[in-house]
Design an enzyme around this catalytic site. Structure first.
Site, PDB file in Angstrom:
ATOM      1  N   CYS A  60       0.801  -1.231  -0.119  1.00  0.00           N
ATOM      2  CA  CYS A  60      -0.085   0.100  -0.085  1.00  0.00           C
ATOM      3  C   CYS A  60       0.956   1.170  -0.008  1.00  0.00           C
ATOM      4  CB  CYS A  60      -0.918  -0.228   1.241  1.00  0.00           C
ATOM      5  SG  CYS A  60      -2.160   1.480   1.216  1.00  0.00           S
ATOM      6  N   CYS A  97     -17.549   4.085  -3.877  1.00  0.00           N
ATOM      7  CA  CYS A  97     -17.082   3.224  -2.696  1.00  0.00           C
ATOM      8  C   CYS A  97     -16.098   4.374  -2.109  1.00  0.00           C
ATOM      9  CB  CYS A  97     -16.123   2.065  -3.307  1.00  0.00           C
ATOM     10  SG  CYS A  97     -17.366   1.017  -4.043  1.00  0.00           S
ATOM     11  N   CYS A 188     -18.321  -6.848   1.891  1.00  0.00           N
ATOM     12  CA  CYS A 188     -17.258  -6.846   0.830  1.00  0.00           C
ATOM     13  C   CYS A 188     -16.012  -7.189   1.365  1.00  0.00           C
ATOM     14  CB  CYS A 188     -17.492  -5.505   0.156  1.00  0.00           C
ATOM     15  SG  CYS A 188     -16.259  -5.297  -0.962  1.00  0.00           S
TER      16      CYS A 188
HETATM   17  N1  SAM Z   1      -7.453   1.021   5.401  1.00  0.00           N
HETATM   18  C1  SAM Z   1      -8.642   0.337   4.938  1.00  0.00           C
HETATM   19  C2  SAM Z   1      -8.132  -1.333   4.992  1.00  0.00           C
HETATM   20  O1  SAM Z   1      -7.045  -1.502   4.788  1.00  0.00           O
HETATM   21  O2  SAM Z   1      -9.153  -1.863   5.089  1.00  0.00           O
HETATM   22  C3  SAM Z   1      -9.074   0.699   3.601  1.00  0.00           C
HETATM   23  C4  SAM Z   1      -8.407   1.073   2.492  1.00  0.00           C
HETATM   24  S1  SAM Z   1      -7.212  -0.212   1.756  1.00  0.00           S
HETATM   25  C5  SAM Z   1      -6.472   0.856   0.487  1.00  0.00           C
HETATM   26  C6  SAM Z   1      -8.487  -1.133   0.743  1.00  0.00           C
HETATM   27  C7  SAM Z   1      -7.813  -2.096  -0.258  1.00  0.00           C
HETATM   28  O3  SAM Z   1      -7.067  -2.088  -1.213  1.00  0.00           O
HETATM   29  C8  SAM Z   1      -6.956  -3.227   0.614  1.00  0.00           C
HETATM   30  O4  SAM Z   1      -7.325  -3.961   1.606  1.00  0.00           O
HETATM   31  C9  SAM Z   1      -6.239  -4.052  -0.410  1.00  0.00           C
HETATM   32  O5  SAM Z   1      -6.577  -5.247  -0.967  1.00  0.00           O
HETATM   33  C10 SAM Z   1      -6.387  -2.749  -1.876  1.00  0.00           C
HETATM   34  N2  SAM Z   1      -4.991  -2.475  -2.156  1.00  0.00           N
HETATM   35  C11 SAM Z   1      -4.406  -1.570  -1.497  1.00  0.00           C
HETATM   36  N3  SAM Z   1      -3.170  -1.287  -2.307  1.00  0.00           N
HETATM   37  C12 SAM Z   1      -3.374  -1.786  -3.281  1.00  0.00           C
HETATM   38  C13 SAM Z   1      -2.535  -2.053  -4.401  1.00  0.00           C
HETATM   39  N4  SAM Z   1      -1.298  -1.434  -4.618  1.00  0.00           N
HETATM   40  N5  SAM Z   1      -2.787  -3.012  -5.502  1.00  0.00           N
HETATM   41  C14 SAM Z   1      -3.666  -3.665  -5.489  1.00  0.00           C
HETATM   42  N6  SAM Z   1      -4.718  -3.592  -4.389  1.00  0.00           N
HETATM   43  C15 SAM Z   1      -4.492  -2.783  -3.404  1.00  0.00           C
HETATM   44 FE1  SF4 Z   2      -3.242   0.777   3.414  1.00  0.00          FE
HETATM   45 FE2  SF4 Z   2      -5.469   0.122   4.424  1.00  0.00          FE
HETATM   46 FE3  SF4 Z   2      -3.279  -1.104   4.955  1.00  0.00          FE
HETATM   47 FE4  SF4 Z   2      -3.524   1.578   5.611  1.00  0.00          FE
HETATM   48  S1  SF4 Z   2      -4.660  -0.413   6.157  1.00  0.00           S
HETATM   49  S2  SF4 Z   2      -1.692   0.584   4.879  1.00  0.00           S
HETATM   50  S3  SF4 Z   2      -4.792   2.129   3.989  1.00  0.00           S
HETATM   51  S4  SF4 Z   2      -4.235  -1.065   3.161  1.00  0.00           S
END
Ligand code: SAM
Ligand code: SF4
Ligand code: DTB
Length: 337
Positions: A60, A97, A188
């Site tokens: 991330c 979303c 989801c």
């Molecule tokens: N912070 C919250 C969480 O982690 O539940 C919500 C935001 S997070 C960015 C949502 C989802 O995006 C993550 O669980 C992950 O599966 C997906 N995600 C994040 N970065 C990604 C990446 N570089 N490529 C593909 N999927 C990604």
């Molecule tokens: Fe990214 Fe969600 Fe992990 Fe935070 S919890 S680092 S926003 S994927």
């Protein structure tokens, strides 16, 4: 057709092992039995709170541990979020979303979040939020505000999870999913393919989802978007052979469709680097939702013009069913039990 929650890992591994055309054919059969095969739901993503996240998810860009250049910002104000939702609706989106880079929402954030949910829903859009871990009380507040879905991914197999994230456990994830389910919000939950996991991890990933007491109504399947400065992005950039094979990605979509026939299977992140032919195979294999627009949360997305062209070429159309149809599913099942 009975909906099974007793899949074994062996059965799921056997599905993955099928000859590709046989697997896609079976998935397409299941898809047609439960969904309009020429319709795909159009969704828009908005990052309502970006960056500065204390978690260390290796994929991330928004983790404080990543050196990705993403700047941290505060929670957007309610009015700006509603403006973006209105724009998404004008552009033809059916579902909005919203994601926040939080480990969990603070109680002081909840009033604004509740106003956002109610406002977006009042526009006739399906609502989904992903805000990190939730307490039972917070899940109830979101349910009362009318939230249709809560996104909380399990990302991979239980074994691989701890190699990608160290700041929380797989069990923490399942606990929030349970809180969401108990509050009556549609679940989801999906994950990411292409993080360097093995076939057996992909089996374990689908196995976990398809053996939950009730399948998630929505299963996003993301292809890793490699971001420089993240652990996994750097690993992939340095070892290009680690990139997930398109056929293996389609197999994952197909197995999700076969094991979870009623769920929306969402072809999520990673489409911008996928060919039209691969995306077409994903739709054939049962994917029935995409993110439109040129941005995901922080990463680039395919963009509206290329999606219009893709839909025209493939003869696909936006989902036409009444939005509440899907949102009601959890409630209907409860009543049926
Ligand atoms: N912070 C919250 C969480 O982690 O539940 C919500 C935001 S997070 C960015 C949502 C989802 O995006 C993550 O669980 C992950 O599966 C997906 N995600 C994040 N970065 C990604 C990446 N570089 N490529 C593909 N999927 C990604
Ligand atoms: Fe990214 Fe969600 Fe992990 Fe935070 S919890 S680092 S926003 S994927
Ligand atoms: C999900 O499974 N995929 C979406 C949504 N849930 C929130 C997020 C994809 C994020 C892609 C990377 C980025 O934009 O930073």
């Amino acid at each position: 057709m009975t909906i099974r929650t007793d899949w074994t890992r062996e059965e799921i591994a056997t599905l993955f092992d099928l000859p590709f055309t046989e697997l896609v054919f079976r998935a397409a059969e299941v898809h047609r039995a439960h969904h309009p095969a020429d319709e795909v739901q159009l969704c828009t993503l908005l990052s309502i709170k970006t960056g500065g996240c204390p978690e260390d998810c290796g994929y991330c860009s928004q983790s404080v541990k990543a050196d990705s250049g993403v700047e941290a910002s505060k929670l957007m104000d309610v009015r700006s979020v509603l403006q973006m939702a209105a724009q998404a609706k004008d552009n033809g989106s059916q579902r909005f979303c919203m994601g926040a880079a939080w480990r969990n929402p603070k109680d002081r954030d909840m009033p604004a979040i509740v106003q956002i949910v109610a406002g977006v829903r009042a526009m006739g859009l399906e609502t989904c939020m992903t805000l990190g871990m939730l307490t039972p009380k917070q899940a109830e507040m979101l349910a009362d505000a009318g939230l249709d879905y809560y996104n909380h991914n399990i990302d991979s197999s239980p074994e691989y999870y701890e190699r990608v994230i160290s700041t929380r456990t797989f069990e923490d994830r399942l606990e929030t999913l349970d809180n969401v389910r108990t509050a009556g919000i549609n679940v989801c939950s999906g994950g990411i393919v292409g993080m360097g996991e093995t076939r057996s991890d992909r089996v374990g990933f689908i196995h976990t989802l398809s053996t939950l007491p009730q399948h998630p109504e929505s299963v996003p399947v993301n292809a890793l978007v490699p971001v420089r400065g993240t652990v996994l992005g750097d690993m992939l950039a340095d070892t290009p052979l680690a990139k997930i094979d398109d056929i293996e990605f389609v197999r994952t979509v197909a197995v999700a469709r076969i094991t979870m026939p009623l769920s929306m299977v969402r072809l999520s992140a990673g489409r911008e680097s996928m060919s039209e032919a691969t995306q077409a195979l994903c739709f054939m294999a049962g994917a029935n939702s995409i993110f439109t627009g040129d941005k995901l949360l922080t990463a680039p997305n395919a963009g509206d013009d290329s999606d219009k062209a893709l839909f025209a070429r493939l003869g696909l159309k936006p989902l036409s069913g009444e939005e509440p149809l899907r949102a009601q599913r959890a409630t209907e099942r409860e009543l049926a039990e």
